[in-house]
Structure formats: structure tokens, C-alpha cells
Design a protein around this motif. Structure first.
Motif, short mmCIF file in Angstrom:
data_model
loop_
_atom_site.label_atom_id
_atom_site.label_comp_id
_atom_site.label_asym_id
_atom_site.label_seq_id
_atom_site.Cartn_x
_atom_site.Cartn_y
_atom_site.Cartn_z
N ARG A 4 0.79 -1.02 0.16
CA ARG A 4 0.03 -0.11 0.06
C ARG A 4 1.12 1.30 -0.09
O ARG A 4 1.85 1.17 0.67
CB ARG A 4 -0.95 0.00 1.41
N GLU A 6 -0.07 5.17 0.22
CA GLU A 6 -0.97 6.31 0.36
C GLU A 6 -2.08 5.67 0.03
O GLU A 6 -2.66 4.77 0.85
CB GLU A 6 -0.55 7.55 -0.49
N ARG A 7 -3.03 6.10 -0.90
CA ARG A 7 -4.32 5.45 -1.29
C ARG A 7 -4.41 4.70 -2.41
O ARG A 7 -5.29 4.47 -3.09
CB ARG A 7 -5.32 6.75 -1.45
N HIS A 8 -3.16 4.08 -2.51
CA HIS A 8 -3.04 3.22 -3.86
C HIS A 8 -2.55 1.84 -3.45
O HIS A 8 -1.68 1.52 -2.50
CB HIS A 8 -2.24 3.72 -4.96
N PRO A 79 -6.20 2.61 -7.31
CA PRO A 79 -6.81 3.32 -6.17
C PRO A 79 -7.60 2.15 -5.38
O PRO A 79 -8.06 1.43 -5.57
CB PRO A 79 -7.65 4.27 -6.71
N THR A 82 -12.38 2.60 -0.29
CA THR A 82 -12.68 2.34 1.10
C THR A 82 -14.34 2.37 1.13
O THR A 82 -14.77 3.43 0.60
CB THR A 82 -12.06 3.27 2.02
#
Length: 86
Positions: A4, A6-8, A79, A82
Motif C-alpha cells: 500500500r 498512500e491511497r493506492h 486506487p 474504502t
């Protein structure tokens, strides 16, 4: 490897193959394109195109770093979605 960032989600695939010439690296994600001569290596030139289409559909990116005789490294970044609990 998968990790992981960050948000990827980052998926990295490395090989010890023949490598890809710099002039071929820009076109290997196109349909029916191949970096290696057809007589020596099989394939239709669709695999990386299919992967790039799927990655694009998921909002991600795919890149390659390579040098002739040194193998290649492909990096896919997707991406992470969530979902909030309801």
C-alpha cells in the motif's frame, strides 16, 4: 510485490528476461505490439494491452522500467476504494 502506498495498491512485477529497448517501451501497451522478434518468442502482443485496459478501467496506471539484457519491472498502481460501514 504488493504494498500500500498512500491511497493506492502498488503491484510490482520484476523479471530477469531479455529486457525492452527504450524505443519499444513506449509502444508495448498497444494492441498487437511486441518488443521481441516474433520468430524467437511466441505471443500475439495482446497480454500487456489487456492488462493496460483493465488497469485503466479501474482508474490505475501501469508503467515499465527496463534495459536490454537486464530484465524489466512493471508497476501497477490502483486506487484503494474504502467503503464506510453502514
Amino acid at each position: 510485490t504488493v504494498r500500500r502506498v498512500e491511497r493506492h495498491a502498488e503491484i510490482v512485477v520484476r523479471d530477469q528476461g531479455i529486457g525492452i529497448a527504450p524505443e519499444a517501451a513506449s509502444r508495448i501497451f498497444e494492441r498487437f505490439e511486441r518488443a521481441a522478434p516474433g520468430r524467437q518468442y511466441g505471443g500475439l502482443g495482446l497480454g500487456l494491452w489487456i492488462v493496460s485496459q483493465l488497469v485503466d478501467a479501474m482508474g490505475g496506471t501501469i508503467t515499465v522500467e527496463s534495459a536490454l539484457g537486464r530484465g524489466s519491472t512493471f508497476t501497477v498502481r490502483l486506487p484503494i476504494c474504502t467503503v464506510e460501514p453502514s
